[in-house]
Write a protein that holds these residues in place. Structure first.
Motif, PDB file in Angstrom:
ATOM      1  N   PHE A  20       0.857  -1.188   0.000  1.00  0.00           N
ATOM      2  CA  PHE A  20       0.000   0.000   0.000  1.00  0.00           C
ATOM      3  C   PHE A  20       0.897   1.243   0.000  1.00  0.00           C
ATOM      4  N   PRO A  21       0.896   2.036  -1.092  1.00  0.00           N
ATOM      5  CA  PRO A  21       1.813   3.178  -1.178  1.00  0.00           C
ATOM      6  C   PRO A  21       1.346   4.345  -0.307  1.00  0.00           C
ATOM      7  N   VAL A  22       2.293   4.957   0.388  1.00  0.00           N
ATOM      8  CA  VAL A  22       2.017   6.128   1.216  1.00  0.00           C
ATOM      9  C   VAL A  22       3.054   7.196   0.879  1.00  0.00           C
ATOM     10  N   LYS A  23       2.614   8.391   0.557  1.00  0.00           N
ATOM     11  CA  LYS A  23       3.512   9.481   0.168  1.00  0.00           C
ATOM     12  C   LYS A  23       4.502   9.787   1.291  1.00  0.00           C
ATOM     13  N   GLY A  24       5.762   9.843   0.939  1.00  0.00           N
ATOM     14  CA  GLY A  24       6.794  10.158   1.909  1.00  0.00           C
ATOM     15  C   GLY A  24       7.275   8.973   2.721  1.00  0.00           C
ATOM     16  N   ILE A  25       6.600   7.832   2.586  1.00  0.00           N
ATOM     17  CA  ILE A  25       6.969   6.632   3.352  1.00  0.00           C
ATOM     18  C   ILE A  25       7.355   5.493   2.429  1.00  0.00           C
ATOM     19  N   GLY A  26       6.574   5.334   1.377  1.00  0.00           N
ATOM     20  CA  GLY A  26       6.806   4.232   0.448  1.00  0.00           C
ATOM     21  C   GLY A  26       5.766   3.148   0.626  1.00  0.00           C
ATOM     22  N   SER A  27       6.145   1.918   0.339  1.00  0.00           N
ATOM     23  CA  SER A  27       5.226   0.792   0.398  1.00  0.00           C
ATOM     24  C   SER A  27       4.994   0.349   1.840  1.00  0.00           C
ATOM     25  N   THR A  28       3.736   0.127   2.190  1.00  0.00           N
ATOM     26  CA  THR A  28       3.370  -0.357   3.520  1.00  0.00           C
ATOM     27  C   THR A  28       2.424  -1.549   3.382  1.00  0.00           C
ATOM     28  N   VAL A  29       2.188  -2.237   4.494  1.00  0.00           N
ATOM     29  CA  VAL A  29       1.251  -3.361   4.523  1.00  0.00           C
ATOM     30  C   VAL A  29      -0.061  -2.870   5.114  1.00  0.00           C
ATOM     31  N   LYS A  30      -1.118  -2.901   4.314  1.00  0.00           N
ATOM     32  CA  LYS A  30      -2.428  -2.399   4.772  1.00  0.00           C
ATOM     33  C   LYS A  30      -3.270  -3.556   5.271  1.00  0.00           C
ATOM     34  N   TRP A  31      -3.774  -3.441   6.481  1.00  0.00           N
ATOM     35  CA  TRP A  31      -4.611  -4.488   7.054  1.00  0.00           C
ATOM     36  C   TRP A  31      -5.972  -4.543   6.374  1.00  0.00           C
ATOM     37  N   ASP A  32      -6.579  -5.717   6.393  1.00  0.00           N
ATOM     38  CA  ASP A  32      -7.980  -5.867   6.000  1.00  0.00           C
ATOM     39  C   ASP A  32      -8.788  -5.477   7.229  1.00  0.00           C
TER      40      ASP A  32
END
Length: 497
Positions: free
Chosen positions: A330-342
């Motif tokens: 899950f892309p987040v500006k300024g952070i990069g790729s993250t793991v988004k929970w269901d």
């Protein structure tokens, strides 16, 4: 206290090696009679540890070595307490404490990071009969509440981060606040383990047995395990739980290995004599308490209570889950790729924890004293097509082998035939080299059989039953189906006997 990272006994855990054959079971005298003296001694040890006065006497003075933190300082609007106890178990880097020799041996080079490497939420049920362990991916998308940065002292508003960055910005306090906000589960105790304390504790327990159905190699950590059973010392165990490049699953695969390790650790503590021997229990407790950081209310009294609670634990008493994932990138500006929970599934998972409900539903045939534990294999049996042939003159042997393989999960043709030869002494498994992993799963179910590669045979594995056939050993996928919440119980992931 044992020296850091070295086995507690002079003849400590051996280097990784192939699995050794042979079963466990009660220790017996040479004449075949049970060693009742051993059982009696174990019973007396339980009585000693279970005695409040003696137990406290054994544990006296262990609190002095604990490094204290205050993860709950000034916390407001916390979740309502539920039933049972909730621990936040955090693994940090801490490689600056590791000796140069061990850094080289266990590939711990590089600069240490002030961050969390592992985050687990551990729930001990109110009746003390179940432990639930939930892995929280370190790269989880999180929103930290407003706080003051530990390093710069700068005040920060609430903002998004990867979950492991909460520790870097605000230490244990911000980590607890962030996890409570995400899960709505109230944390009762905080335990922080770094590389050094992890290795020392494993060594104090005499090592931990891990099984793998496939070769596991990771150049980054130096992990190198052949298929089979291995007793890992502290440094080897650290390689096992840190490895991210064993397969394509990266951090998610690593979390599964960490869960297997915790299950094996519980099995070692409950079945290996640690909880039955007051002296050994004190040694392990002393090592752990002397090398972790914990909240001010966790000490020797709580360790004794945990030891007493876990005396009747079996591998099936522990259950393991990972937070359901909605998006692994899950892309987040300024952070990069993250793991988004269901979010909907995660909410149900944590609600079950708050309500002190088992995460894994009861399954038929899981009662103690039921069928023997299945052996883990690389390829799930249901994915392996098998044709059985009778290579003997024993009437009905092909049908019996077909039925037994089907009962443990293999996709048999249900149409066994006769082999070209009826004088086969040793069971033979022929397979196309392109499906060699599938053939090894079948060979595990038929110990003593011979594997023969036949180019062009196709995906179907052929079993020619020989006169040596006795039975099919139950097998299961190394990573079994985990259901809605991704739950497995300890008996599904520890070494079978």
């Amino acid at each position: 206290m044992p020296q850091p990272h070295r086995p507690a006994r002079p003849d400590g855990p051996p280097r990784p090696q192939r699995a050794r054959r042979g079963g466990g079971g009660p220790a017996r005298r040479r004449d075949g009679r049970p060693r009742w003296g051993v059982r009696l001694a174990a019973g007396l040890s339980v009585a000693v540890l279970g005695s409040g006065a003696v137990g406290h006497a054994v544990m006296t003075g262990l609190d002095t070595g604990i490094e204290r933190v205050d993860p709950f300082k000034d916390m407001k609007n916390r979740p309502q307490a539920g039933h049972g106890l909730n621990f936040l178990l955090v693994g940090t880097d801490g490689r600056e404490k590791v000796s140069p020799e061990e850094k080289r041996e266990y590939r711990l080079g590089g600069a240490p990071c002030h961050c969390t490497d592992t985050i687990m939420l551990v729930h001990l049920s109110a009746d003390k009969e179940r432990a639930s362990v939930i892995s929280l991916p370190r790269d989880s998308y999180a929103e930290v509440p407003a706080h003051r940065d530990l390093v710069s002292g700068k005040a920060h508003k609430a903002h998004p981060v990867r979950l492991n960055a909460a520790y870097a910005e605000g230490g244990p306090n911000l980590t607890v606040r962030t996890v409570e906000n995400m899960t709505r589960v109230k944390i009762d105790h905080y335990l922080e383990v770094d590389f050094t304390s992890f290795m020392k504790t494993v060594d104090a327990m005499g090592g931990v047995e891990i099984c793998t159905a496939k070769t596991m190699r990771d150049r980054n950590t130096g992990l190198d395990l052949l298929p089979g059973s291995h007793r890992l010392n502290g440094g080897q165990a650290l390689q096992y739980v840190r490895s991210r490049h064993v397969d394509g699953a990266s951090d998610l695969g690593r979390m599964q290995r960490q869960q297997r390790f915790v299950a094996a650790l519980i099995k070692q503590a409950t079945g290996g004599g640690v909880l039955l021997n007051p002296v050994k229990f004190k040694e392990v407790s002393s090592t752990l308490l002397g090398s972790v950081r914990a909240d001010k209310d966790f000490g020797s009294e709580q360790m004794l209570a945990l030891g007493q609670a876990m005396r009747d634990f079996t591998p099936s008493s522990s259950e393991f889950a990972s937070v359901p994932i909605g998006s692994p990138s899950f892309p987040v500006k300024g952070i990069g790729s993250t793991v988004k929970w269901d979010e909907p599934k995660a909410a149900k998972l944590f609600e079950a924890l708050r309500q002190d409900r088992p995460l894994a539903p009861a399954r038929p045939g899981k009662a103690e004293g039921g069928p023997p534990a299945a052996v883990a294999v690389d390829v799930p049996p249901r994915q392996v097509r098998v044709q059985v042939e009778n290579g003997t003159r024993i009437d009905g042997l092909g049908g019996r082998v077909d039925a037994a393989l089907r009962a443990t999960g293999f996709d048999t043709t249900r149409a066994p035939g006769n082999g070209a030869s009826r004088e086969v002494k040793r069971t033979v498994i022929t397979y196309d080299p392109r499906w060699d992993r599938s053939a090894r799963s079948v060979a595990t179910a038929l110990p003593g059989s011979e594997l023969r590669a036949v180019a062009g045979q196709g995906r179907t594995v052929v079993v020619v039953a020989g006169a040596d056939y006795r039975k099919v050993v139950p097998v299961r996928a190394e990573d079994p189906y985990q259901g809605t919440f991704g739950v497995v119980t300890g008996d599904e992931v520890v070494c079978g006997k």
